[in-house]
Design a protein around this motif. Structure first.
Motif, PDB file in Angstrom:
ATOM      1  N   ASP A  93       0.845  -1.201   0.000  1.00  0.00           N
ATOM      2  CA  ASP A  93       0.000   0.000   0.000  1.00  0.00           C
ATOM      3  C   ASP A  93       0.878   1.248   0.000  1.00  0.00           C
ATOM      4  O   ASP A  93       0.865   2.046   0.937  1.00  0.00           O
ATOM      5  CB  ASP A  93      -0.928  -0.022   1.207  1.00  0.00           C
ATOM      6  CG  ASP A  93      -2.040   1.010   1.084  1.00  0.00           C
ATOM      7  OD1 ASP A  93      -2.232   1.538  -0.031  1.00  0.00           O
ATOM      8  OD2 ASP A  93      -2.697   1.295   2.092  1.00  0.00           O
ATOM      9  N   ILE A  94       1.647   1.384  -1.079  1.00  0.00           N
ATOM     10  CA  ILE A  94       2.610   2.480  -1.207  1.00  0.00           C
ATOM     11  C   ILE A  94       2.453   3.107  -2.588  1.00  0.00           C
ATOM     12  O   ILE A  94       2.268   2.404  -3.590  1.00  0.00           O
ATOM     13  CB  ILE A  94       4.060   1.979  -1.049  1.00  0.00           C
ATOM     14  CG1 ILE A  94       4.241   1.249   0.282  1.00  0.00           C
ATOM     15  CG2 ILE A  94       5.053   3.137  -1.156  1.00  0.00           C
ATOM     16  CD1 ILE A  94       5.527   0.449   0.359  1.00  0.00           C
ATOM     17  N   ALA A  95       2.537   4.427  -2.641  1.00  0.00           N
ATOM     18  CA  ALA A  95       2.535   5.143  -3.915  1.00  0.00           C
ATOM     19  C   ALA A  95       3.494   6.323  -3.814  1.00  0.00           C
ATOM     20  O   ALA A  95       3.777   6.826  -2.721  1.00  0.00           O
ATOM     21  CB  ALA A  95       1.135   5.627  -4.272  1.00  0.00           C
ATOM     22  N   VAL A  96       3.994   6.753  -4.971  1.00  0.00           N
ATOM     23  CA  VAL A  96       4.940   7.870  -5.027  1.00  0.00           C
ATOM     24  C   VAL A  96       4.377   8.940  -5.952  1.00  0.00           C
ATOM     25  O   VAL A  96       3.961   8.643  -7.076  1.00  0.00           O
ATOM     26  CB  VAL A  96       6.323   7.411  -5.523  1.00  0.00           C
ATOM     27  CG1 VAL A  96       7.292   8.591  -5.568  1.00  0.00           C
ATOM     28  CG2 VAL A  96       6.876   6.314  -4.624  1.00  0.00           C
ATOM     29  N   LEU A  97       4.354  10.191  -5.466  1.00  0.00           N
ATOM     30  CA  LEU A  97       3.886  11.338  -6.238  1.00  0.00           C
ATOM     31  C   LEU A  97       5.055  12.272  -6.503  1.00  0.00           C
ATOM     32  O   LEU A  97       6.106  12.171  -5.862  1.00  0.00           O
ATOM     33  CB  LEU A  97       2.790  12.096  -5.489  1.00  0.00           C
ATOM     34  CG  LEU A  97       1.399  11.489  -5.382  1.00  0.00           C
ATOM     35  CD1 LEU A  97       1.384  10.330  -4.411  1.00  0.00           C
ATOM     36  CD2 LEU A  97       0.390  12.544  -4.933  1.00  0.00           C
ATOM     37  N   LYS A  98       4.822  13.227  -7.422  1.00  0.00           N
ATOM     38  CA  LYS A  98       5.859  14.213  -7.724  1.00  0.00           C
ATOM     39  C   LYS A  98       5.208  15.569  -7.977  1.00  0.00           C
ATOM     40  O   LYS A  98       4.184  15.665  -8.648  1.00  0.00           O
ATOM     41  CB  LYS A  98       6.631  13.772  -8.967  1.00  0.00           C
ATOM     42  CG  LYS A  98       7.758  14.697  -9.399  1.00  0.00           C
ATOM     43  CD  LYS A  98       8.951  14.560  -8.482  1.00  0.00           C
ATOM     44  CE  LYS A  98      10.213  15.192  -9.061  1.00  0.00           C
ATOM     45  NZ  LYS A  98      10.086  16.621  -9.357  1.00  0.00           N
ATOM     46  N   ILE A  99       5.800  16.618  -7.391  1.00  0.00           N
ATOM     47  CA  ILE A  99       5.394  17.985  -7.700  1.00  0.00           C
ATOM     48  C   ILE A  99       6.608  18.727  -8.242  1.00  0.00           C
ATOM     49  O   ILE A  99       7.759  18.349  -7.977  1.00  0.00           O
ATOM     50  CB  ILE A  99       4.825  18.722  -6.467  1.00  0.00           C
ATOM     51  CG1 ILE A  99       5.864  18.869  -5.366  1.00  0.00           C
ATOM     52  CG2 ILE A  99       3.578  18.016  -5.945  1.00  0.00           C
ATOM     53  CD1 ILE A  99       5.398  19.704  -4.171  1.00  0.00           C
ATOM     54  N   GLU A 100       6.371  19.755  -9.032  1.00  0.00           N
ATOM     55  CA  GLU A 100       7.468  20.495  -9.635  1.00  0.00           C
ATOM     56  C   GLU A 100       8.008  21.547  -8.671  1.00  0.00           C
ATOM     57  O   GLU A 100       7.251  22.215  -7.976  1.00  0.00           O
ATOM     58  CB  GLU A 100       6.997  21.172 -10.924  1.00  0.00           C
ATOM     59  CG  GLU A 100       6.586  20.199 -12.019  1.00  0.00           C
ATOM     60  CD  GLU A 100       7.718  19.276 -12.418  1.00  0.00           C
ATOM     61  OE1 GLU A 100       8.879  19.759 -12.487  1.00  0.00           O
ATOM     62  OE2 GLU A 100       7.462  18.070 -12.635  1.00  0.00           O
ATOM     63  N   GLY A 101       9.318  21.663  -8.642  1.00  0.00           N
ATOM     64  CA  GLY A 101       9.954  22.645  -7.774  1.00  0.00           C
ATOM     65  C   GLY A 101      11.271  22.124  -7.232  1.00  0.00           C
ATOM     66  O   GLY A 101      11.769  21.064  -7.637  1.00  0.00           O
ATOM     67  N   SER A 102      11.836  22.840  -6.287  1.00  0.00           N
ATOM     68  CA  SER A 102      13.110  22.444  -5.688  1.00  0.00           C
ATOM     69  C   SER A 102      13.178  22.931  -4.246  1.00  0.00           C
ATOM     70  O   SER A 102      12.336  23.707  -3.789  1.00  0.00           O
ATOM     71  CB  SER A 102      14.281  23.028  -6.487  1.00  0.00           C
ATOM     72  OG  SER A 102      14.204  24.446  -6.516  1.00  0.00           O
ATOM     73  N   ASP A 103      14.175  22.436  -3.535  1.00  0.00           N
ATOM     74  CA  ASP A 103      14.436  22.827  -2.144  1.00  0.00           C
ATOM     75  C   ASP A 103      13.262  22.513  -1.218  1.00  0.00           C
ATOM     76  O   ASP A 103      12.972  23.273  -0.282  1.00  0.00           O
ATOM     77  CB  ASP A 103      14.777  24.318  -2.056  1.00  0.00           C
ATOM     78  CG  ASP A 103      16.044  24.658  -2.827  1.00  0.00           C
ATOM     79  OD1 ASP A 103      16.962  23.818  -2.843  1.00  0.00           O
ATOM     80  OD2 ASP A 103      16.090  25.755  -3.419  1.00  0.00           O
ATOM     81  N   PHE A 104      12.594  21.412  -1.473  1.00  0.00           N
ATOM     82  CA  PHE A 104      11.523  20.989  -0.567  1.00  0.00           C
ATOM     83  C   PHE A 104      12.132  20.305   0.662  1.00  0.00           C
ATOM     84  O   PHE A 104      13.217  19.708   0.584  1.00  0.00           O
ATOM     85  CB  PHE A 104      10.566  20.032  -1.282  1.00  0.00           C
ATOM     86  CG  PHE A 104       9.782  20.681  -2.389  1.00  0.00           C
ATOM     87  CD1 PHE A 104       8.792  21.607  -2.103  1.00  0.00           C
ATOM     88  CD2 PHE A 104      10.034  20.380  -3.717  1.00  0.00           C
ATOM     89  CE1 PHE A 104       8.068  22.218  -3.116  1.00  0.00           C
ATOM     90  CE2 PHE A 104       9.315  20.980  -4.735  1.00  0.00           C
ATOM     91  CZ  PHE A 104       8.331  21.895  -4.439  1.00  0.00           C
ATOM     92  N   PRO A 105      11.454  20.382   1.816  1.00  0.00           N
ATOM     93  CA  PRO A 105      12.015  19.842   3.070  1.00  0.00           C
ATOM     94  C   PRO A 105      11.848  18.325   3.189  1.00  0.00           C
ATOM     95  O   PRO A 105      10.910  17.827   3.811  1.00  0.00           O
ATOM     96  CB  PRO A 105      11.214  20.571   4.152  1.00  0.00           C
ATOM     97  CG  PRO A 105       9.891  20.848   3.507  1.00  0.00           C
ATOM     98  CD  PRO A 105      10.169  21.100   2.050  1.00  0.00           C
ATOM     99  N   ALA A 106      12.764  17.575   2.587  1.00  0.00           N
ATOM    100  CA  ALA A 106      12.702  16.106   2.642  1.00  0.00           C
ATOM    101  C   ALA A 106      12.972  15.621   4.068  1.00  0.00           C
ATOM    102  O   ALA A 106      13.841  16.148   4.770  1.00  0.00           O
ATOM    103  CB  ALA A 106      13.712  15.502   1.678  1.00  0.00           C
ATOM    104  N   LEU A 107      12.221  14.609   4.480  1.00  0.00           N
ATOM    105  CA  LEU A 107      12.376  14.043   5.822  1.00  0.00           C
ATOM    106  C   LEU A 107      13.422  12.933   5.818  1.00  0.00           C
ATOM    107  O   LEU A 107      13.694  12.308   4.790  1.00  0.00           O
ATOM    108  CB  LEU A 107      11.042  13.493   6.317  1.00  0.00           C
ATOM    109  CG  LEU A 107       9.911  14.513   6.447  1.00  0.00           C
ATOM    110  CD1 LEU A 107       8.634  13.837   6.939  1.00  0.00           C
ATOM    111  CD2 LEU A 107      10.296  15.642   7.393  1.00  0.00           C
TER     112      LEU A 107
END
Length: 426
Positions: free
Chosen positions: A192-206
């Protein structure tokens, strides 16, 4: 004086207490009373003095320090509170809300919380029900969930059941209200896993932690879009159990067996699906996925170690490739063993399907290349026993395409080991 006593064996014994003995007891009690009176009289002036001093101090608003016994410190709860506050301030920006929208006919809504029994997913949907006398279409919000960044370039992980509708549109809302249109990169067919993507940069990855190092009783924190209305909701609790196996359903025909998952008493609700479960150090150790219906504070999360492989694969290839071996099988148990006089009550019995084209072993598959045939019993995969809690498909999903695995096999009355290389399912 005559008394009776039951000795536990059913007989009643009678005995006599001499009167002389009774007089001795009376004399002893009289002497004890005199001593108590003497001691009380001796110390009563001191007690009265202490009382007067304490009472005077209270009336004058002063502070009287009485002898104190060792007490427990209150620093630890404060320390834990500060750690949770720091965690939230540092990492909550990496958590997002996911809004599901769809262009649909005018519809009346019904409550999606009418789940199947057992352990429902955190359903993201406020599902519309079509009204037969209307045909007007408009875009509506039909559900919501949670997710979190796993890369600085906008890759987000959530649950597959949050983004299961291929006709819907998905919007990611960050802390502060900024919105981004999201694209679903991949849905894992086995988890039960999915991966999404949004456009941009410098997002706060955990930061992803190590779920194999978890201990029952340690503190965990959940952040998510509770009930689809309260974004950035924070709750805390402990890990209640590890390696739980449950069947979860969404109420819309989706049902999935979740194995080796984390149980927590952290308060999590519908809308939290896909949100992170943190350890106290601020590392993501799980993804919130399901809750026990009719129970309080019984929630479940996918261990993050099972998600890392998917994330790495999508980062490298842009998709989720699932390995396979190419056999049809039936899981053995006590009943099947007895009915067919088999030597094992566990393992995967290789068996053809009901149609002529339902081959037991798919021609050209890894199993075919390893000379596995119908009526063989696959007992173990790299030493791990195959049973109802650990079916063959689940054990294979722990590996990636190209891995070589060893099968312990029962073939024509003998047990042996065979090696095969996993290939991509076409």
């Amino acid at each position: 004086m005559e008394q009776k006593e039951n000795n536990g064996g059913g007989d009643v014994q009678t005995y006599t207490v001499p009167m002389q003995s009774r007089h001795k007891h009376q004399a002893f009690l009289f002497i004890f009373a005199l001593l108590a009176g003497f001691v009380g009289g001796l110390f009563s002036p001191a007690v009265i003095k202490l009382y007067e001093k304490y009472n005077t101090s209270l009336s004058q608003g002063g502070e009287t320090k009485l002898p104190s016994s060792p007490s427990t410190t209150t620093d630890q709860p404060l320390l834990d509170d500060n750690r949770i506050v720091n965690l939230v301030e540092k990492h909550s920006q990496g958590v997002v809300s996911i809004v599901i929208s769809k262009e649909i006919s005018q519809m009346r809504r019904y409550n999606s919380m009418d789940f199947f029994g057992g352990f429902p997913f955190f359903s993201p949907f406020d599902v519309p029900k079509q009204d037969s006398d209307t045909t007007t279409k408009e875009k509506q919000k039909i559900g919501s969930g949670s997710g979190f960044f796993v890369s600085n370039d906008g890759m987000i992980v959530t649950n597959k059941h949050v983004v299961s509708d291929e006709q819907a549109e998905y919007t990611v809302i960050m802390q502060g209200g900024k919105e981004y249109s999201a694209k679903v990169l991949a849905r894992d067919p086995n988890n039960d896993i999915a991966v999404l993507k949004i456009e941009g940069s410098d997002f706060p990855a955990l930061t992803l932690g190590d779920s194999s190092a978890l201990k029952v009783g340690q503190t965990v924190v959940a952040i998510g879009n509770a009930l689809g209305e309260f974004s950035d909701s924070v709750t805390s609790g402990i890990i209640s159990g590890l390696k739980r196996n449950v069947s979860a359903g969404s109420g819309f025909g989706m049902e999935e067996k979740l194995t080796d998952i984390i149980q927590t008493d952290t308060a999590i609700n519908p809308g939290n699906s896909g949100g992170p479960l943190f350890n106290i150090s601020g590392e993501v150790i799980g993804i919130n996925v399901a809750v026990a219906r009719g129970a309080e504070n019984v929630g479940f999360a996918l261990p993050i170690d099972s998600v890392k492989r998917v994330i790495d694969q999508v980062k490298k290839t842009g998709k989720i490739s699932v390995p396979y071996i190419g056999v049809r099988y039936v899981l053995l148990d006590d009943e099947i063993q007895k009915a067919n006089n088999l030597p094992y009550n566990y393992g995967a019995l290789v068996l053809r399907g009901t149609k002529m084209t339902d081959f037991a072993v798919i021609p050209g598959s890894p199993a075919d290349k390893a000379n596995i045939v119908e009526n063989d019993i696959i007992l173990r995969v790299n030493g791990k026993k195959i049973d109802a809690d650990h079916p063959l498909t689940l054990l294979i999903s722990e590996y990636v395409i190209g891995d070589e695995v060893t099968f312990s096999l029962w073939h024509k009355g003998k047990e042996s080991d065979v090696k095969l290389t996993l290939e991509e399912r076409k």
